[in-house]
Design a protein around this motif. Structure first.
Motif, short mmCIF file in Angstrom:
data_model
loop_
_atom_site.label_atom_id
_atom_site.label_comp_id
_atom_site.label_asym_id
_atom_site.label_seq_id
_atom_site.Cartn_x
_atom_site.Cartn_y
_atom_site.Cartn_z
N LYS A 5 8.22 -0.67 -2.54
CA LYS A 5 9.55 0.07 -2.48
C LYS A 5 9.23 1.29 -1.22
O LYS A 5 8.51 1.91 -1.62
CB LYS A 5 9.62 0.81 -3.66
N ASP A 6 10.11 1.18 -0.65
CA ASP A 6 10.06 2.05 0.62
C ASP A 6 11.14 2.07 1.65
O ASP A 6 11.80 1.10 1.44
CB ASP A 6 8.83 1.78 1.43
N THR A 7 11.38 2.92 2.56
CA THR A 7 12.39 3.01 3.51
C THR A 7 11.80 2.53 4.89
O THR A 7 10.67 2.77 5.27
CB THR A 7 12.65 4.31 3.98
N VAL A 8 12.66 1.79 5.68
CA VAL A 8 12.19 1.17 6.79
C VAL A 8 12.79 2.18 7.91
O VAL A 8 13.84 2.53 8.30
CB VAL A 8 12.79 -0.12 7.00
N GLU A 9 11.86 2.75 8.71
CA GLU A 9 11.93 3.70 9.76
C GLU A 9 11.83 3.30 10.93
O GLU A 9 12.82 3.72 11.88
CB GLU A 9 10.64 4.87 9.79
N ALA A 10 11.12 2.13 11.54
CA ALA A 10 11.21 1.78 12.75
C ALA A 10 10.72 0.11 12.72
O ALA A 10 9.87 -0.28 11.80
CB ALA A 10 10.59 2.58 13.52
N ILE A 11 11.14 -0.73 13.72
CA ILE A 11 10.53 -1.78 13.85
C ILE A 11 9.99 -1.95 15.55
O ILE A 11 10.78 -1.76 16.42
CB ILE A 11 11.62 -2.98 13.85
N ASP A 12 8.80 -2.37 15.48
CA ASP A 12 8.16 -2.45 16.74
C ASP A 12 7.98 -3.83 16.83
O ASP A 12 6.94 -4.57 16.76
CB ASP A 12 6.73 -1.43 16.91
N LYS A 13 8.87 -4.54 17.83
CA LYS A 13 8.60 -5.92 18.05
C LYS A 13 7.48 -6.54 18.82
O LYS A 13 7.07 -7.79 18.73
CB LYS A 13 9.92 -6.81 18.34
N GLU A 14 7.21 -5.75 19.72
CA GLU A 14 5.96 -5.97 20.64
C GLU A 14 4.70 -6.02 19.83
O GLU A 14 3.72 -6.90 20.01
CB GLU A 14 5.89 -5.15 21.71
N ALA A 15 4.41 -4.92 19.01
CA ALA A 15 3.36 -4.85 18.36
C ALA A 15 3.20 -5.64 17.01
O ALA A 15 2.50 -5.77 16.19
CB ALA A 15 3.13 -3.39 17.83
N LYS A 16 4.53 -6.18 16.66
CA LYS A 16 4.79 -6.91 15.65
C LYS A 16 4.36 -6.09 14.27
O LYS A 16 3.64 -6.35 13.20
CB LYS A 16 4.10 -8.12 15.47
N GLU A 17 4.88 -4.80 14.01
CA GLU A 17 4.62 -3.77 13.16
C GLU A 17 6.04 -3.13 12.56
O GLU A 17 6.80 -2.72 13.68
CB GLU A 17 3.67 -3.07 13.67
N VAL A 18 6.01 -2.93 11.50
CA VAL A 18 7.20 -2.16 10.88
C VAL A 18 6.71 -1.04 10.14
O VAL A 18 5.72 -0.61 9.74
CB VAL A 18 7.78 -2.90 9.78
N THR A 19 7.29 0.27 10.70
CA THR A 19 6.73 1.53 10.29
C THR A 19 7.88 1.99 8.84
O THR A 19 9.10 1.84 9.09
CB THR A 19 7.08 2.81 11.28
N LEU A 20 7.26 2.19 7.77
CA LEU A 20 7.87 2.57 6.64
C LEU A 20 7.95 4.04 6.67
O LEU A 20 6.99 4.83 6.98
CB LEU A 20 7.12 1.67 5.57
N GLY A 21 8.43 4.54 5.52
CA GLY A 21 8.25 5.91 5.12
C GLY A 21 6.88 6.43 4.73
O GLY A 21 6.53 7.49 4.84
N HIS A 22 6.15 5.35 4.21
CA HIS A 22 4.77 5.71 3.49
C HIS A 22 3.72 4.59 4.22
O HIS A 22 2.86 4.12 3.37
CB HIS A 22 4.82 5.86 2.13
N GLY A 23 3.87 4.40 5.46
CA GLY A 23 2.59 3.61 5.73
C GLY A 23 3.22 2.80 7.01
O GLY A 23 4.52 2.68 7.60
N LYS A 24 2.49 1.39 7.31
CA LYS A 24 3.00 0.60 8.29
C LYS A 24 2.51 -0.92 7.73
O LYS A 24 1.54 -0.95 6.85
CB LYS A 24 2.22 0.83 9.63
N LEU A 25 3.40 -1.90 8.33
CA LEU A 25 3.16 -3.17 7.82
C LEU A 25 2.95 -4.23 9.10
O LEU A 25 4.05 -4.04 9.99
CB LEU A 25 4.28 -3.77 6.89
N SER A 26 2.22 -4.97 9.29
CA SER A 26 2.14 -5.84 10.34
C SER A 26 2.81 -7.19 10.04
O SER A 26 2.83 -7.38 8.63
CB SER A 26 0.82 -6.16 10.78
N TYR A 27 3.02 -8.14 10.83
CA TYR A 27 3.49 -9.25 10.25
C TYR A 27 3.39 -10.32 11.43
O TYR A 27 3.20 -10.08 12.67
CB TYR A 27 5.13 -8.92 10.13
N ASP A 28 3.43 -11.33 10.89
CA ASP A 28 3.38 -12.66 11.73
C ASP A 28 4.91 -13.09 11.83
O ASP A 28 5.17 -13.58 13.09
CB ASP A 28 2.86 -13.84 10.97
N TYR A 29 5.81 -13.11 11.07
CA TYR A 29 6.99 -13.30 10.90
C TYR A 29 7.85 -12.41 10.35
O TYR A 29 7.40 -11.90 9.14
CB TYR A 29 7.48 -14.78 10.48
#
Length: 388
Positions: free
Chosen positions: A77-101
């Motif tokens: 449960k969090d808000t999506v602040e930004a997507i970095d498609k080069e770093a394959k990372e999503v910035t949330l309101g309370h942290g970051k998530l890396s992804y493969d897909y």
């Protein structure tokens, strides 16, 4: 090692994508993370009901955790602040998530078309919270009218005559006479206006169905102002291109959608209204590891028209994205997105609707309303949820 799949948004498209991917894969193959700003899934197509007070908001909210149960999907449960498609990372309101897909299903924002004052002085209806604000405001208008006796308090304007606008005026036409009786206000004092810039209501429906809808709503007091754009909104006033001014304390805008800022800011290729362009497999143009689905994307039908932002289309996009993500992982053939359009049904209040089922069958009145109700329960069965 398991691939990390991040799904942004638990609306119709995102939730179905996560659930379908869960069915296709094992825990050893993928780690699925579903991100949503609320802990509940909203039946957005039913928002007109709590907005009018016809139903309680909990009637169209389903706990995401109750849907997921013991499935191998982690809910954040969090808000999506930004997507970095080069770093394959999503910035949330309370942290970051890396992804493969990544699957992006963040819905849409309201399109105000640059009309002065429209964003500042109108209500929108894209969430349960917004629907609640509309309901509370309408109730307040009736309370105030008893002491102030100002006509503009009981003049309710809905901008836009697509699905959302028409379904809302239908609910208002049924509910507002009840509120008038409850507050001891003459029903004749209540005015419902539907303002539309286009030359007709309900684009996409056959002329005979549109005629039925218009006559049904007019018989219950709805006045249509068609082919007449809104050019400005200020406190207490809606200005039309004709020069006419509607004095009202209630302007509800349902007139269009545009892409969400997170997708635009991430640098994905978009069309002029900010919706992401995707290939035939629902992938972001130029990105084989990102799928953008639902109202966040822009897809043309074989006839060259954009598919409408409906739940029917969104759920099929979710299924297609899951299938193609799995195919990408397994290096097998992907499936082009070719939606099966089962028809469209628009409710006109609690007892009436119009529907086009398949390519030929049409339905009006109570029968069409029951068909619409049945489609809701088919969807609930699909996601493994039942309303309490």
């Amino acid at each position: 090692m398991a691939k990390k799949v991040v799904v942004l948004g638990a609306g119709y498209a995102g939730l179905v994508a996560a659930l379908e991917l869960n069915k296709l894969t094992t825990a050893q193959e993928v780690e699925i993370i579903l991100v949503n700003k609320h802990e509940y899934h909203q039946l957005i197509t039913q928002l007109h009901e709590p907005a009018s007070g016809a139903k309680k908001d909990e009637d169209i909210m389903i706990s995401i955790n109750s849907i997921l149960g013991n499935k191998k999907i982690k809910f954040v449960k969090d808000t999506v602040e930004a997507i970095d498609k080069e770093a394959k990372e999503v910035t949330l309101g309370h942290g970051k998530l890396s992804y493969d897909y990544l699957i992006v299903a963040l819905g849409s924002d309201t399109e105000f078309f640059g009309i002065p004052g429209l964003k500042e002085y109108s209500f929108t209806m894209k969430s349960v919270n917004q629907a609640n604000r509309i309901r509370e405001h309408i109730e307040t208008c009736f309370v105030r009218y008893k002491s102030e006796k100002k006509d503009n308090l009981l003049t309710f304007v809905v901008g836009g005559a697509g699905f959302s606008g028409i379904e809302l005026v239908g609910e208002l036409a049924d509910k507002l006479p009840e509120l008038a009786a409850k507050h001891g206000v003459p029903a004749s004092a209540v005015k419902i206006l539907n303002v539309e810039a286009a030359p007709m209501i309900l684009p996409g429906f056959d002329e005979d169905l549109v005629k039925f809808a218009k006559e049904s709503l007019e018989a219950r007091g709805v006045k249509f102002v068609i082919g007449c754009p809104v050019v400005q909104v200020e406190p207490g006033k809606v200005h039309l291109k004709t020069g006419d001014v509607i004095e009202t304390e209630t302007m509800i805008w349902t007139g269009g959608v545009r892409g969400v800022q997170q997708v635009i800011d991430a640098g994905f290729e978009t069309e002029p209204r900010g919706r992401a362009k995707v290939d035939e497999y629902m992938r972001a143009i130029g990105h084989e590891d990102v799928w953008i689905i639902g109202d966040s994307c822009f897809v043309l039908s074989p006839e060259g028209r954009p598919y409408p932002p409906t739940a029917q289309i969104a759920t099929q996009m979710g299924e297609n994205a899951a299938v193609n993500l799995y195919a990408t992982m397994k290096h097998i053939k992907k499936e082009e997105f070719k939606p099966v359009l089962l028809g469209a049904i628009a409710s006109l209040g609690r007892k009436h609707a119009i529907g086009k089922l398949g390519s030929k069958m049409k339905s009006t009145g109570w029968l069409a309303y029951r068909v619409k109700d049945a489609s809701k329960y088919r969807y609930l069965a699909k996601i493994g949820a039942l309303l309490k």
